[in-house]
Design a protein around this motif. Structure first.
Motif, PDB file in Angstrom:
ATOM      1  N   TYR A  74       0.845  -1.197   0.000  1.00 51.45           N
ATOM      2  CA  TYR A  74       0.000   0.000   0.000  1.00 51.45           C
ATOM      3  C   TYR A  74       0.883   1.250   0.000  1.00 51.45           C
ATOM      4  O   TYR A  74       0.960   1.978   0.983  1.00 51.45           O
ATOM      5  CB  TYR A  74      -0.948  -0.028   1.202  1.00 51.45           C
ATOM      6  CG  TYR A  74      -1.983  -1.117   1.088  1.00 51.45           C
ATOM      7  CD1 TYR A  74      -3.160  -0.908   0.378  1.00 51.45           C
ATOM      8  CD2 TYR A  74      -1.763  -2.371   1.654  1.00 51.45           C
ATOM      9  CE1 TYR A  74      -4.109  -1.922   0.238  1.00 51.45           C
ATOM     10  CE2 TYR A  74      -2.698  -3.389   1.523  1.00 51.45           C
ATOM     11  CZ  TYR A  74      -3.869  -3.160   0.823  1.00 51.45           C
ATOM     12  OH  TYR A  74      -4.800  -4.162   0.678  1.00 51.45           O
TER      13      TYR A  74
ATOM     14  N   ASP B 260      -9.033  -6.464  -1.889  1.00 49.00           N
ATOM     15  CA  ASP B 260     -10.253  -5.670  -1.760  1.00 49.00           C
ATOM     16  C   ASP B 260     -11.480  -6.477  -2.182  1.00 49.00           C
ATOM     17  O   ASP B 260     -12.561  -6.333  -1.591  1.00 49.00           O
ATOM     18  CB  ASP B 260     -10.162  -4.403  -2.610  1.00 49.00           C
ATOM     19  CG  ASP B 260      -9.361  -3.304  -1.937  1.00 49.00           C
ATOM     20  OD1 ASP B 260      -8.972  -3.482  -0.764  1.00 49.00           O
ATOM     21  OD2 ASP B 260      -9.106  -2.271  -2.591  1.00 49.00           O
TER      22      ASP B 260
ATOM     23  N   TYR C 160     -13.917   0.180   2.119  1.00 53.30           N
ATOM     24  CA  TYR C 160     -12.940   1.282   2.166  1.00 53.30           C
ATOM     25  C   TYR C 160     -12.481   1.518   3.606  1.00 53.30           C
ATOM     26  O   TYR C 160     -11.289   1.691   3.875  1.00 53.30           O
ATOM     27  CB  TYR C 160     -13.596   2.535   1.594  1.00 53.30           C
ATOM     28  CG  TYR C 160     -12.658   3.690   1.361  1.00 53.30           C
ATOM     29  CD1 TYR C 160     -11.964   3.819   0.167  1.00 53.30           C
ATOM     30  CD2 TYR C 160     -12.479   4.671   2.329  1.00 53.30           C
ATOM     31  CE1 TYR C 160     -11.112   4.889  -0.062  1.00 53.30           C
ATOM     32  CE2 TYR C 160     -11.625   5.747   2.118  1.00 53.30           C
ATOM     33  CZ  TYR C 160     -10.950   5.844   0.921  1.00 53.30           C
ATOM     34  OH  TYR C 160     -10.098   6.902   0.701  1.00 53.30           O
ATOM     35  N   ALA C 161     -13.436   1.528   4.534  1.00 55.10           N
ATOM     36  CA  ALA C 161     -13.095   1.743   5.946  1.00 55.10           C
ATOM     37  C   ALA C 161     -12.263   0.594   6.505  1.00 55.10           C
ATOM     38  O   ALA C 161     -11.348   0.816   7.303  1.00 55.10           O
ATOM     39  CB  ALA C 161     -14.379   1.903   6.759  1.00 55.10           C
TER      40      ALA C 161
ATOM     41  N   ARG D 199     -10.092  -1.307   4.896  1.00 52.18           N
ATOM     42  CA  ARG D 199      -8.709  -1.172   4.431  1.00 52.18           C
ATOM     43  C   ARG D 199      -7.969  -0.129   5.277  1.00 52.18           C
ATOM     44  O   ARG D 199      -6.831  -0.326   5.677  1.00 52.18           O
ATOM     45  CB  ARG D 199      -8.675  -0.771   2.965  1.00 52.18           C
ATOM     46  CG  ARG D 199      -7.253  -0.736   2.371  1.00 52.18           C
ATOM     47  CD  ARG D 199      -7.209   0.051   1.080  1.00 52.18           C
ATOM     48  NE  ARG D 199      -8.268  -0.330   0.161  1.00 52.18           N
ATOM     49  CZ  ARG D 199      -8.892   0.528  -0.632  1.00 52.18           C
ATOM     50  NH1 ARG D 199      -8.592   1.802  -0.606  1.00 52.18           N
ATOM     51  NH2 ARG D 199      -9.837   0.115  -1.457  1.00 52.18           N
ATOM     52  N   GLY D 200      -8.643   0.990   5.548  1.00 49.26           N
ATOM     53  CA  GLY D 200      -8.030   2.016   6.373  1.00 49.26           C
ATOM     54  C   GLY D 200      -7.775   1.538   7.791  1.00 49.26           C
ATOM     55  O   GLY D 200      -6.739   1.865   8.389  1.00 49.26           O
TER      56      GLY D 200
ATOM     57  N   THR E  72      -4.704  -0.735   7.811  1.00 52.08           N
ATOM     58  CA  THR E  72      -3.488   0.063   7.679  1.00 52.08           C
ATOM     59  C   THR E  72      -3.155   0.773   8.985  1.00 52.08           C
ATOM     60  O   THR E  72      -1.991   0.796   9.411  1.00 52.08           O
ATOM     61  CB  THR E  72      -3.649   1.090   6.546  1.00 52.08           C
ATOM     62  OG1 THR E  72      -3.836   0.387   5.305  1.00 52.08           O
ATOM     63  CG2 THR E  72      -2.418   1.980   6.422  1.00 52.08           C
ATOM     64  N   ALA E  73      -4.166   1.331   9.645  1.00 49.08           N
ATOM     65  CA  ALA E  73      -3.938   2.028  10.910  1.00 49.08           C
ATOM     66  C   ALA E  73      -3.441   1.064  11.986  1.00 49.08           C
ATOM     67  O   ALA E  73      -2.540   1.394  12.769  1.00 49.08           O
ATOM     68  CB  ALA E  73      -5.219   2.717  11.364  1.00 49.08           C
TER      69      ALA E  73
ATOM     70  N   ARG F 180       0.152   0.134  11.286  1.00 49.73           N
ATOM     71  CA  ARG F 180       1.019   1.272  11.588  1.00 49.73           C
ATOM     72  C   ARG F 180       1.263   1.362  13.101  1.00 49.73           C
ATOM     73  O   ARG F 180       2.387   1.596  13.552  1.00 49.73           O
ATOM     74  CB  ARG F 180       0.403   2.565  11.069  1.00 49.73           C
ATOM     75  CG  ARG F 180       1.384   3.738  11.010  1.00 49.73           C
ATOM     76  CD  ARG F 180       0.717   4.989  10.455  1.00 49.73           C
ATOM     77  NE  ARG F 180       0.197   4.803   9.115  1.00 49.73           N
ATOM     78  CZ  ARG F 180       0.929   4.835   8.014  1.00 49.73           C
ATOM     79  NH1 ARG F 180       2.237   5.041   8.099  1.00 49.73           N
ATOM     80  NH2 ARG F 180       0.374   4.657   6.818  1.00 49.73           N
TER      81      ARG F 180
END
Length: 212
Positions: free
Chosen positions: A117, A139, A166-167, A169-170, A173-174, A177
């Motif tokens: 990503y 996805d 979409y949420a 995937r975010g 990622t969060a 991280r």
């Protein structure tokens, strides 16, 4: 192109072992700094070899990126597929199974998520197209899972599924991280933390919906 001897610049390290070292270092560099800011020189310096040797082994910077990306993409894609296919009695819900599969697949190489990503990939390049292939495949699996969850909850708007994908995937990622910043946290600990957060989220939403 000049052909280098098989051990040129390797200081006696077998080529296969040196290639693994290069890929590990390159994956971390690409994941931490992004494709655009990563240089072949920095990767070579980390491994202790020359730039010509890296080009001899892997070709261009883009080809080196793809050599890092392909095993990451395959590993994550297979992890998600397996997690979604398994439905043993008493198993955690699908979202937690998928998260545990992702954490397990990334353990020891957490920055690899950001290789896949990476927003700095040059548009229209082979590297961008290859990354898009894996992202789209993941996805698609996420879209299937979110559609099933929303259907079970009685939600019929197709845009809801798209927004939730979409949420999701975010969220992944969060969480990765945050995980990178907490190296002491194991995949199991992260999965348990997510379960607690999901439970807390349901409680908060339920309180917000309570008319009393």
């Amino acid at each position: 192109m000049t052909v280098l001897p098989s051990k040129a610049g390797t200081k006696g390290v077998p080529r296969a072992a040196r290639e693994r070292q290069v890929l590990a270092a390159a994956t971390e560099e690409f994941g931490r700094h992004g494709y655009e800011a990563t240089t072949v020189a920095a990767i070579a310096a980390r491994v202790g070899v020359t730039k010509p040797l890296l080009h001899h082994y892997f070709g261009s910077k883009q080809e080196l990126y793809v050599a890092c990306l392909d095993p990451i993409g395959e590993r994550l894609l297979n992890a998600v597929r397996t997690a979604m296919a398994e439905h043993p009695a008493g198993a955690p819900p699908v979202p937690l199974r998928v998260l545990h599969a992702l954490f397990t697949a990334l353990d020891g190489q957490r920055e690899a998520w950001f290789v896949l990503y990476d927003p700095t990939l040059p548009p229209g390049t082979d590297a961008a197209r290859r990354a898009a292939y894996y992202r789209d495949a993941i996805d698609d699996l996420a879209a299937t899972g979110t559609a099933e969850l929303l259907h079970a909850a009685g939600a019929g708007d197709p845009l809801d599924a798209d927004a939730l994908t979409y949420a999701w995937r975010g969220l992944c990622t969060a969480l990765v991280r945050w995980w990178v910043q907490h190296p002491d946290q194991s995949p199991e600990a992260m999965t348990q933390r997510c379960a607690r957060l999901f439970t807390a989220g349901r409680t908060i939403l339920a309180l917000g919906a309570d008319p009393t």
